[in-house]
Design an enzyme around this catalytic site. Structure first.
Site, PDB file in Angstrom:
ATOM      1  N   SER A   1       5.587   2.667  -0.109  1.00 39.63           N
ATOM      2  CA  SER A   1       6.220   3.219   1.096  1.00 39.63           C
ATOM      3  C   SER A   1       7.599   2.645   1.404  1.00 39.63           C
ATOM      4  O   SER A   1       8.317   3.194   2.246  1.00 39.63           O
ATOM      5  CB  SER A   1       5.305   3.015   2.308  1.00 39.63           C
ATOM      6  OG  SER A   1       4.201   3.889   2.242  1.00 39.63           O
TER       7      SER A   1
ATOM      8  N   LYS B   1      10.496   4.958   1.139  1.00 40.86           N
ATOM      9  CA  LYS B   1      10.743   5.955   2.186  1.00 40.86           C
ATOM     10  C   LYS B   1      12.093   5.748   2.883  1.00 40.86           C
ATOM     11  O   LYS B   1      12.739   6.714   3.280  1.00 40.86           O
ATOM     12  CB  LYS B   1       9.609   5.912   3.214  1.00 40.86           C
ATOM     13  CG  LYS B   1       8.256   6.327   2.652  1.00 40.86           C
ATOM     14  CD  LYS B   1       7.128   6.060   3.644  1.00 40.86           C
ATOM     15  CE  LYS B   1       5.774   6.462   3.075  1.00 40.86           C
ATOM     16  NZ  LYS B   1       4.659   6.145   3.995  1.00 40.86           N
TER      17      LYS B   1
ATOM     18  N   TYR C   1       3.528   0.702  10.024  1.00 38.40           N
ATOM     19  CA  TYR C   1       2.441   1.629  10.376  1.00 38.40           C
ATOM     20  C   TYR C   1       1.927   1.372  11.787  1.00 38.40           C
ATOM     21  O   TYR C   1       2.705   1.077  12.696  1.00 38.40           O
ATOM     22  CB  TYR C   1       1.323   1.565   9.335  1.00 38.40           C
ATOM     23  CG  TYR C   1       1.842   1.715   7.934  1.00 38.40           C
ATOM     24  CD1 TYR C   1       2.580   2.836   7.567  1.00 38.40           C
ATOM     25  CD2 TYR C   1       1.646   0.723   6.977  1.00 38.40           C
ATOM     26  CE1 TYR C   1       3.080   2.988   6.287  1.00 38.40           C
ATOM     27  CE2 TYR C   1       2.146   0.858   5.685  1.00 38.40           C
ATOM     28  CZ  TYR C   1       2.866   1.992   5.349  1.00 38.40           C
ATOM     29  OH  TYR C   1       3.366   2.118   4.093  1.00 38.40           O
TER      30      TYR C   1
ATOM     31  N   VAL D   1       2.053  -0.561   0.140  1.00 34.37           N
ATOM     32  CA  VAL D   1       0.725  -1.009  -0.264  1.00 34.37           C
ATOM     33  C   VAL D   1       0.728  -1.689  -1.633  1.00 34.37           C
ATOM     34  O   VAL D   1      -0.301  -2.185  -2.088  1.00 34.37           O
ATOM     35  CB  VAL D   1      -0.303   0.149  -0.245  1.00 34.37           C
ATOM     36  CG1 VAL D   1      -0.536   0.632   1.172  1.00 34.37           C
ATOM     37  CG2 VAL D   1       0.128   1.287  -1.153  1.00 34.37           C
TER      38      VAL D   1
END
Length: 337
Positions: free
Chosen positions: A97, A100, A273, A291
């Site tokens: 992630s 991103k 998150y 992750v």
């Protein structure tokens, strides 16, 4: 009366001077980042190494489950672009992630912020990174840091086939000044074969008219998540956004204060998150986790931080990595707040 006024003014001046002096002394005592060294980083890392035993390596993507839970690395790029690293600094892991924020930068540079955020929200979330959130109601992803928003962001990068992915890869290579960076084909294939939830988000957004292309666009997302790098590379990425998109060696080809501010604000709002709110309270810095076990951190105007430890907490964030960052922030008073 005049004498009292003079005495009062003198007293006020003395108090102000005293407070200013003490504030200066306190700032020098807690925020002297020039003392950072590999020895200090190693001490912080070793203090927090054992946290890996309380977490779990991600295995919902089978290839990620093969990572050594004991691996750990810590890197800082200071204001002058000097790099300090300790631990398993040669160990490569996938961005996941963290990619991103790179895709978001490219999409905004190409289309403009208004065009991108017409389709995605600026919101935080109390839901996990792979939650469908409000796709079935408003049709728009909550933010570009959750999977749905990131899949949409990558689809907004121009180019046919794998061109959007190659743009992300090239940007990562540029920011880190590391042309050897590649993506892990085994991890990519593993993500593609097991990414049914992401595929569901892709088609739901396609049904809502937000995505018009085919699964090549989703493949680009899986590939960007599979880009491999090191903790040092993450520190360079953190530095880049902390310094208005200027590279650690001073290269200002992409310098853009507004884009950097946008990326950092998204990192602070949603980069960790559903843990982002608590993380902002405790750490207080724009950060993005993956992750794969990495976290990149931007200390605006000062430095970039990269950590790696693949054992994750229940939110999908590196457990030892979080505690390493927290200790560094406390020791040098780095929080924005």
């Amino acid at each position: 009366m005049k004498k009292n006024s003079i005495l009062f003014s003198a007293k006020g001046f003395a108090i102000t001077a005293f407070l200013s002096f003490n504030t200066l002394v306190y700032a020098q005592k807690t925020a002297d980042i020039s003392t950072i060294s590999e020895k200090i980083l190693n001490g912080i890392m070793e203090k927090n190494r054992a946290y890996y035993t309380q977490g779990k390596v991600a295995d919902y993507i089978p290839e990620l489950g093969k990572m050594d839970a004991k691996a750990i690395a810590f890197s800082v790029v200071d204001k002058n672009g000097k790099i300090f690293s300790t631990g398993d600094i040669q160990k490569k892991f996938t961005m996941q992630s963290i990619s991103k924020i790179i895709a978001l930068m490219i999409a905004v540079n190409e289309r403009g912020e208004a065009n991108v955020f017409d389709k995605i929200g600026y919101f935080g979330s109390d839901k996990p990174f792979n939650h469908f959130s409000n796709l079935e109601t408003t049709g728009k992803p909550l933010n570009p840091m959750m999977n749905a928003g990131a899949i949409l962001t990558t689809s907004l990068i121009s180019g046919e086939g794998e061109k959007p992915f190659l743009k992300v890869l090239d940007m990562v290579r540029y920011i880190t000044k590391n042309q050897s960076i590649e993506y892990n084909k085994s991890v990519y294939e593993s993500e593609k074969s097991t990414g049914h939830r992401n595929r569901g988000m892709f088609y739901l957004m396609k049904n809502n008219g937000l995505i018009t292309g085919n699964e090549d666009q989703l493949d680009n997302y899986f590939k960007q998540c599979s880009i491999e790098l090191t903790a040092e590379d993450l520190a360079k990425i953190g530095y880049f956004f902390a310094n208005q998109c200027v590279r650690f060696d001073g290269d200002s080809k992409y310098k853009n204060a507004e884009v950097a501010q946008l990326i950092e604000s998204q990192m602070l709002t949603a980069g960790m998150y559903e843990f982002s709110g608590e993380y902002s309270r405790m750490v207080g810095l724009p950060s993005k986790s993956g992750v794969g076990g990495g976290i990149t951190v931007s200390v605006p105007g000062k430095m970039g931080i990269g950590v790696f430890s693949p054992s994750l907490d229940q939110h999908g964030n590196s457990l030892a990595g979080y505690h390493i960052i927290l200790d560094l922030v406390k020791q040098y008073n780095l929080s924005l707040f």
